[in-house]
Design a protein around this motif. Structure first.
Motif, mmCIF file in Angstrom:
data_model
loop_
_atom_site.group_PDB
_atom_site.id
_atom_site.type_symbol
_atom_site.label_atom_id
_atom_site.label_comp_id
_atom_site.label_asym_id
_atom_site.label_seq_id
_atom_site.Cartn_x
_atom_site.Cartn_y
_atom_site.Cartn_z
ATOM 1 N N ALA A 288 49.215 38.769 40.422
ATOM 2 C CA ALA A 288 48.449 39.468 39.403
ATOM 3 C C ALA A 288 48.815 40.955 39.427
ATOM 4 O O ALA A 288 49.357 41.467 40.411
ATOM 5 N N TYR A 289 48.495 41.635 38.344
ATOM 6 C CA TYR A 289 48.945 43.022 38.172
ATOM 7 C C TYR A 289 48.598 43.911 39.362
ATOM 8 O O TYR A 289 49.467 44.592 39.918
ATOM 9 N N TRP A 290 47.331 43.922 39.761
ATOM 10 C CA TRP A 290 46.946 44.828 40.844
ATOM 11 C C TRP A 290 47.511 44.387 42.182
ATOM 12 O O TRP A 290 47.767 45.215 43.059
ATOM 13 N N GLN A 291 47.726 43.102 42.379
ATOM 14 C CA GLN A 291 48.384 42.660 43.608
ATOM 15 C C GLN A 291 49.801 43.210 43.677
ATOM 16 O O GLN A 291 50.246 43.728 44.704
ATOM 17 N N GLN A 292 50.535 43.099 42.560
ATOM 18 C CA GLN A 292 51.896 43.635 42.523
ATOM 19 C C GLN A 292 51.892 45.131 42.789
ATOM 20 O O GLN A 292 52.730 45.654 43.550
ATOM 21 N N SER A 293 50.952 45.840 42.169
ATOM 22 C CA SER A 293 50.886 47.293 42.326
ATOM 23 C C SER A 293 50.616 47.679 43.776
ATOM 24 O O SER A 293 51.263 48.581 44.331
#
Length: 466
Positions: A288-293
């Protein structure tokens, strides 16, 4: 090591003449990554698709992109790629390391890309990482009597070609003209019909370029946004930073734990992330986006620390670039929702390629092109703009190129450990040399990230609105 027993039986039952080609070793006397080997020799590989009716096997060259839509139209089905967990169960049950590129493996209905039949001889994924199967075209075609042969794949080389010199604005406008009825306007923000930057984001951007900014200025901005304030405190209080005592305020989080630069960049990343809604759909296996970030920011934090002081880039800029490296995914999902869904399905079915190649296939423009142009229009630092735009190009040179190279290395190292989507490939030794980064120290950084998975997941969940 012999090929898996079921593969050997299938070949023998059809009287197929074949040879075995060993996987070569790299400079460190390790097997070349399987994804990289298949791609480099253009070997045939298998992809498992499934729907409520059942599974289908697709065989394509590893240097091509599978078009799932074409397969579904041909079979009149709604197939999508099997999940990583389902794929593992299939391989474990059949004692495979990967799905062999043999038609009707495990008795499955099989589609084969027409382009494979144009070759005089073929290398096939054997289901074992240590070797490939070598067959003549006539023998391969002998195995296709119950398979469906069709044009279902597209060459990857043009989609992955370096487009550093591309006219990004023209590419973006062409994509919009092709897929929407929007009138092309003068400003990119208007053209894409994105929501305006929040007041918090605008204030933080101004603060970033203010040479006289201090901790009290930053704390005041963060404290006026309750959600942002809670997230910064949660980040500082996470076990990952092991801060002694309780975090009592934003000022405390800045001074005692995170530091001015990190909180400034974290706050900016969070404020920009809240400008656009998070996509509700995402490909299987893609974080998910925040995991990647979070994973990328933490990895780059470790990589910069491992670089000798005389050669280190700006710590704050590197961290911010890592935090925002995937911002283009949010834009793609917001601006092109039907095509983002198509991207999701193609990404699931083509884990052997990078997202940008799939986006170029669908839209003619990549997330990195769009995101970097928006960052430029929003007056973000040039380091961030260059890092995001060229993150897929390890050969990029010039001012600020180091930020793009750091993202490339960080993504590659994480993929090698099964974190994130995309192929597992070797990272050139020359790239480590350019960064003045020892490979063993870089790998140790990722090992520390893996050990801190629980803490990082906690941080990501705290940042995500969902």
């Amino acid at each position: 090591m012999p090929v898996p027993t079921s593969v050997e039986s299938l070949l023998s039952s059809q009287n197929i003449r074949y040879g075995l080609t060993a996987t070569p070793m790299d400079a460190d006397d390790q097997l070349i990554w399987h994804d990289q080997h298949l791609r480099s020799v253009g070997a045939a590989k298998s992809i498992l698709l499934q729907d409520e009716i059942g599974r289908v096997q697709v065989v394509i060259a590893a240097n091509t992109l599978l078009d799932v839509g074409t397969v579904n139209r041909q079979l009149n089905r709604e197939l999508k790629a099997a999940s990583a967990e389902e794929l593992k169960q299939f391989c474990d049950a059949n004692q495979f390391q990967s799905v062999p590129a043999l038609p009707q493996v495990a008795g499955l209905l099989t589609l084969v890309d027409q382009a494979l039949l144009d070759r005089n001889e073929l290398l096939l994924d054997s289901g074992d990482d240590e070797q490939l199967i070598h067959v003549q075209s006539a023998d391969f075609q002998q195995m296709l009597k119950d398979a469906i042969v069709s044009e279902i794949a597209t060459p990857l080389a043009p989609l992955e070609a370096d487009n550093s010199q591309a006219d990004d604005i023209a590419d973006i406008n062409n994509a919009i003209q092709s897929f929407t009825q929007l009138r092309i306007q003068q400003r990119l923000e208007e053209t894409l019909e994105l929501p305006p930057l929040s007041d918090t984001a605008q204030r933080i951007i101004k603060l970033r370029v203010d040479p006289n900014a201090d901790i009290s200025d930053l704390a005041q901005i963060v404290e006026t946004d309750p959600s942002l304030a809670a997230q910064v405190v949660s980040w500082a209080a996470s076990p990952y930073y092991s801060a002694p005592g309780k975090i009592k305020s934003i000022h405390d989080a800045i001074v005692r734990v995170l530091g001015f630069d990190m909180v400034l960049n974290l706050a900016l990343g969070l404020a920009l992330g809240k400008t656009i809604s998070l996509p509700k759909d995402s490909p299987n296996g893609e974080l998910a986006y925040w995991q990647q970030s979070v994973y990328m920011a933490a990895t780059i934090e470790g990589l910069v620390t491992a670089i000798p002081r005389d050669y280190r880039p700006s710590f704050g800029m590197a961290y911010l670039t890592g935090l925002l490296h995937n911002f283009g995914m949010l834009i793609m999902a917001e601006v092109f929702p039907p095509h983002y869904q198509q991207y999701c399905r193609l990404s699931e079915a083509n884990p052997h390629t990078v997202p940008q190649a799939i986006e170029r296939h669908i839209l003619g423009v990549t997330r990195d092109q769009i995101a970097s142009k928006l960052m430029e229009l929003w007056s973000m630092p040039e380091e961030v703009v260059v890092g995001i735009r060229h993150q897929q190009n390890p050969n990029i040179q010039g001012e600020h190129a180091i930020y793009a190279k750091l993202i490339y290395v960080a993504k590659g190292l994480l993929r090698q450990q099964g974190i994130g989507s995309g192929p597992k490939i070797a990272i050139p030794a020359a790239l480590f040399d350019e960064l003045h980064l020892k490979r063993d120290k870089a790998e140790a950084t990722v090992a520390n990230i893996i050990e801190s998975t629980d803490e990082l997941e906690h941080i990501a969940s705290a940042l995500s609105p969902g």
